[in-house]
Structures are given as C-alpha cells and as structure tokens.
Design a protein around this motif. Structure first.
Motif, short mmCIF file in Angstrom:
data_model
loop_
_atom_site.label_atom_id
_atom_site.label_comp_id
_atom_site.label_asym_id
_atom_site.label_seq_id
_atom_site.Cartn_x
_atom_site.Cartn_y
_atom_site.Cartn_z
N SER A 430 37.84 6.28 -47.23
CA SER A 430 36.39 6.07 -47.03
C SER A 430 35.64 7.42 -46.92
O SER A 430 34.51 7.25 -46.51
CB SER A 430 36.44 5.16 -45.93
OG SER A 430 36.83 5.65 -44.62
N ASP A 431 36.32 8.36 -46.94
CA ASP A 431 35.54 9.66 -46.65
C ASP A 431 34.56 9.88 -47.56
O ASP A 431 34.74 9.86 -48.72
CB ASP A 431 36.52 10.88 -46.84
CG ASP A 431 36.06 12.37 -46.11
OD1 ASP A 431 35.07 12.76 -46.63
OD2 ASP A 431 36.64 12.85 -45.31
N LYS A 432 33.41 10.36 -47.45
CA LYS A 432 32.27 10.54 -48.31
C LYS A 432 32.57 11.52 -49.35
O LYS A 432 31.78 11.82 -50.07
CB LYS A 432 30.99 10.60 -47.57
CG LYS A 432 30.96 12.07 -46.76
CD LYS A 432 29.57 12.04 -45.89
CE LYS A 432 29.62 13.44 -45.37
NZ LYS A 432 28.48 13.64 -44.37
N ARG A 433 33.54 12.41 -49.13
CA ARG A 433 33.79 13.61 -50.13
C ARG A 433 34.86 13.20 -51.02
O ARG A 433 35.27 14.04 -51.85
CB ARG A 433 34.33 14.73 -49.08
CG ARG A 433 33.47 15.35 -48.31
CD ARG A 433 33.89 16.50 -47.27
NE ARG A 433 34.90 15.84 -46.37
CZ ARG A 433 35.85 16.41 -45.66
NH1 ARG A 433 35.68 17.92 -45.94
NH2 ARG A 433 36.69 15.87 -44.83
N ARG A 434 34.92 11.63 -51.15
CA ARG A 434 36.09 11.33 -52.14
C ARG A 434 35.95 11.74 -53.65
O ARG A 434 36.58 12.03 -54.43
CB ARG A 434 36.15 9.95 -51.85
CG ARG A 434 37.33 9.45 -52.97
CD ARG A 434 37.46 7.95 -52.64
NE ARG A 434 38.59 7.26 -53.72
CZ ARG A 434 38.96 6.16 -53.78
NH1 ARG A 434 38.44 5.32 -52.66
NH2 ARG A 434 39.81 5.69 -54.58
N ARG A 510 37.74 14.55 -41.36
CA ARG A 510 36.51 14.27 -41.54
C ARG A 510 35.32 15.44 -40.96
O ARG A 510 35.70 15.92 -40.13
CB ARG A 510 36.07 12.94 -41.10
CG ARG A 510 36.45 11.69 -41.97
CD ARG A 510 35.99 10.66 -41.27
NE ARG A 510 36.37 9.10 -42.01
CZ ARG A 510 35.49 8.76 -42.95
NH1 ARG A 510 34.55 9.28 -43.39
NH2 ARG A 510 36.23 7.61 -43.59
#
Length: 513
Positions: A430-434, A510
């Motif tokens: 779920s990390d936005k940097r995925r 994160r």
C-alpha cells in the motif's frame, strides 16, 4: 571446435526472438515444466518482464499450431501503434482511437490470412479457398465502413422552366379548282422541377458493427473445417496506450475471444497492462482475467531462482545451447554436444545463472559479453563477475539514470540490503511509492520474488524483492562480500515468523511526507 571459435559464436547469438525468426533461425524453445498451459486451447494472458521470453514463446506457439494444422496469426502491437501516433492523438475522440486500433488489428489478421491462403503457405486455407475467400471478404467489409460525423443540412431546391412552341404555314392545292389554305398554332406552358441536396459537414469516422464482425469471424471459423484460429498478440504493453487497453480488451472480448474456434493469447508486462476498468452503465469494460480467459501465466515467477538453483541452471543451460546451435548453423560450422562445457569453467556458469536472475535475455547478453572478454580462453568466474558489474551499471542502470525519484528508490533498496547483509527486501503493497518500485522491477534493477507476504499475527501485506546481482558483483569479485547459500542467494527461504523480529529490518520504511 576450438574455444576461441566457440566464443566468437557466443558473441554473435541473437538477442531478440523476432530478429532470429526473420532470419529463419529461431532457436528451439526450452520449455519450463509449468509453462505448458500456454499451449492449451484457451484464451489467456501471459505476463513477463522484458527479456522473459514472451515473444520467443508466442513464435514457438505459432509453430506448434501450424504442426497441428491449425492457423496461427502473430500480431506485434508495436508495429500497429507506429501508425503516425493516431492512437495517442487527444484531438481524436477516445472511442474512435480504440476503434481505429481494433480495425488495424483486424486488418493485420486479414492480411496474414490472405497471405497464407493465396500464396499457398497454408494447405488448409488454400484447399478451402472457395469458402475461405468469401469469408475474408466479409471480414474486410465489416471493418471498412465509414460514416461522417457532424451536422447534416437538407436543402430543397425548386427549378422552373418555361416552354413556348408555335407553328404557321400555307398550302396551295392544284386541282380542278385552285385553292389555298393557311394555318397557325401556338402552345405555351411551364414545367417545374424539384430536387433535394443533402450537405454534410464533419469528419469521416470508421465504425465497426459488432454483429457483422461476429458473423464474419464465424464464417472464417466454419471455413477452417474444424481447425482453430490462434490470434497471438505480442507487445501489448509497449504498443497499446495504457488508457486504451481496457477498451481494446473489451472489443476483443466481444469479438475474437467470444467466437468459438478462436483462441487469443496476449503477451504483456504486468505492471504496464490494464485489462479491465469500471463503467457506469455496464458491469465492467475489458477482459476479466480468469473469467473471460483462462488463468494468467507469469513467466517471471517461473524463472525465479529459488532455494534449489539447479532447475534454473538446467533451463538457462539448455536455452543458451539452443541459441548457440542456431547461430552455429547459420555459420555452417560443426555442431557441439555441450557448448557451455566447451566455453565455461565449472564454477563460472552457475555464477552466470545467478547474475542473469533467471531472465533469458540477460543470460544471453551476459554470455555474449563474457565470451568477448575471455577471447581465446574459457570464461572464468572473474570474467562473469566483471561482465555482470559492467552490464548492470552501463546498461540496466542507464534506464533510470537521471530520474531522481527512481534513483533514490533504488538507493533505499541497496542501502537496506547492505545494512542487513542480505539482498532480500520487503516493500509494503500500500506504499504510495509502489509505482516507482514497479518501474525498478520492470527494468530489472530489482526482482519480485514473492507477492502478498503477511506476518502470522496479521498486519500489512508485503512484496518480497531482491536487488540485482550485478550491483554487488564488483564487491564479490574484490572479496569485499562473500556469496553464501544462507538466504542471500536463496531468498525464497524468507519467512515472516512471529518468533523473530529480523524480518522487520528488511522493510523499506514509509516516508512521512
């Protein structure tokens, strides 16, 4: 054969399957034990990063299809999408762009089927040309209709014409008596003519009537006399604009995929492919994988070097040997029973397999560069390590160099790995940097080993990655780092157990902002 001659052949092997196919020298396919589902007569999507062997597999599938006397049509979406950029033109309506692409795909299918039938390259189609020809005509008619979209003006015109006729004369009659007679006449009238003129203003637009197209495809299948048509679509991610992919997938679902007797195989890069999207007036738009198609197949997951590296070593060894024989055959030189044993020291080849991370194209590039480096000598472990280091930094890393977000993301992976002394990294899904991590994986700087890991007590989901071997190769060559079979080389042993906190050290933290 001398080692020097063998190394020259290694240096010349083809790196792209379609180039070898064009030369009529496609190396034999080395099948993985669990890749056989791609040969099943069911529509499906095949995922794999660049170099995983998608094109090679589809071209061999076409060969197998022809051996079964079925008909195989291979379509490279990159060549279709090079048509003046019309699919990326925002000034063209979204639906029109997708329709244009479907029409071009059908055009490629029509052209290939015509070539097979008329030029006699398919005995089946040539023998049934009296039935197959009209079916091809129907297919062409279904996708060549044009209507003008825009305002329509209807004009009624009245035109009148006056008609005036007159005549006069005199007659003299000679007989017993002389007589004379005069006469005259005049006619007049008015004729009216009415006409209509229709004026259209707008732009021509190709449209496809799905019912007619479905009937045309059914006619083609019927003309095959029980044989199947295989549509093999390659370079989906590279050739189809991302926003158009669900719409084109939906059109394929309603036409080719839904027609009995037609099997569709699509090769794509997983993180750059979108086959389905939501819509307001229908349940979904696109292809529902596993429902509209069979289960998907991931070549990457089959090529991962697991706890036991021998399967990967066997696969890469056979793969390279087939490419070697293909290149040697073009040069008309003697065959070699085991070209790997001829050119590699015993400890060098297992190291090359690790450096390739199981990726066929990287294995081919590495063996080619290592053979050039070794020249007249057998390839050594030192040759492999220096080649892997050079290939990583001067080829792979160049694909992200200058892109600071990607460079920083990769630095986090490397630093976390070095701090642990293990190259395995956990990244929260779920990390936005995925999206950055997906790009690093697509470009093979890191490698996805397992998806959906979760600690036994619950919590977040993680994906398990390994940093590419090449980034460590120089340290290993200089003795600053030792490669051991302790989870560093075999990260599939990684577990998120409750009895140890060591796994938390592998997590990319994160960022707060």
């Amino acid at each position: 054969m001398r080692v020097e001659e063998a190394n020259r052949i290694w240096a010349s092997i083809e790196r792209r399957a379609e180039k070898a196919e064009g030369a009529g020298a496609l190396a034999n396919l080395v099948e993985l034990d669990d890749v056989n589902p791609i040969f099943d007569p069911a529509s499906m999507v095949v995922f794999g990063r660049r170099g995983a062997g998608k094109t090679h597999t589809l071209l061999h599938l076409r060969r197998k299809v022809e051996d079964l006397e079925d008909v195989g049509v291979y379509v490279d979406m990159r060549k279709i999408s090079s048509n003046a950029g019309i699919y990326d033109d925002d000034e063209i309506a979204f639906g029109t762009r997708a329709t244009n692409m479907l029409v071009d795909v059908i055009g490629e299918v029509h052209e290939e089927l015509y070539r097979l039938a008329v030029l006699g390259e398919s005995e089946l189609l040539s023998a049934n040309l009296h039935r197959f020809g009209p079916a091809l005509d129907k297919l062409a008619e279904a996708v060549t209709k044009v209507r003008v979209v825009g305002e329509t003006t209807l004009q009624i015109e009245t035109r009148s014409r006056t008609r005036d006729e007159s005549s006069s004369g005199a007659e003299i009659e000679a007989g017993k008596t002389l007589g004379a007679r005069a006469h005259s006449s005049r006619k007049s009238g008015r004729d009216a003519e009415f006409g209509t003129t229709e004026t259209r203003s707008g732009r021509p637009k190709i449209y496809v009537h799905l019912g007619e197209l479905d009937a045309a495809l059914s006619a083609i299948v019927q003309a095959l006399d029980g044989h199947k048509l295989w549509l093999l679509i390659d370079e989906w991610s590279a050739g189809v604009p991302y926003e158009l992919q669900p719409v084109l997938a939906d059109m394929l679902r309603r036409t080719f995929v839904s027609t009995p007797g037609i099997i569709v195989k699509i090769a794509a890069i997983e993180h750059r492919a979108k086959f389905i999207t939501s819509a307001d007036n229908v349940e979904y738009v696109g292809l529902e994988l596993g429902s509209d198609t069979a289960e998907t197949l991931s070549l990457d997951s089959r090529l991962v070097i697991g706890t036991n590296p021998r399967p990967a070593q066997t696969f890469i060894r056979h793969l390279l040997a087939e490419h070697f024989r293909s290149a040697a055959g073009q040069l008309a030189v003697e065959d070699v029973a085991d070209p790997v044993a001829l050119s590699f020291h015993a400890n060098a080849f297992p190291l090359l397999v690790l450096a390739s991370e199981g990726n066929p194209r990287d294995a081919i590039n590495l063996v080619s560069k290592a053979a050039r480096k070794a020249r007249a000598e057998k390839v050594s472990a030192d040759d492999v390590l220096s080649t892997a280091e050079d290939y990583f930094w001067n080829t792979k890393y160049k694909n992200v160099e200058g892109d600071r977000p990607l460079e920083r993301m990769f630095e986090e992976f490397v630093n976390t790995s070095l701090e642990r002394g293990l190259r395995t990294i956990l990244f929260e899904r779920s990390d936005k940097r995925r999206p950055l991590v997906d790009k690093l994986n697509d470009r093979r700087l890191i490698h996805l080993l397992r998806s959906g890991l979760r600690a036994r007590n619950g919590g977040s989901l993680y994906d398990l990655y390994a940093v590419d071997f090449g980034s460590y190769a120089e340290r290993i060559r200089l003795g600053q780092m030792r490669w051991e079979n302790d989870g560093f080389a075999n990260p599939m042993r990684f577990h998120l157990g409750d009895d140890t906190e060591s796994w938390r050290q592998a997590v990319i933290r994160r960022r707060s902002s």
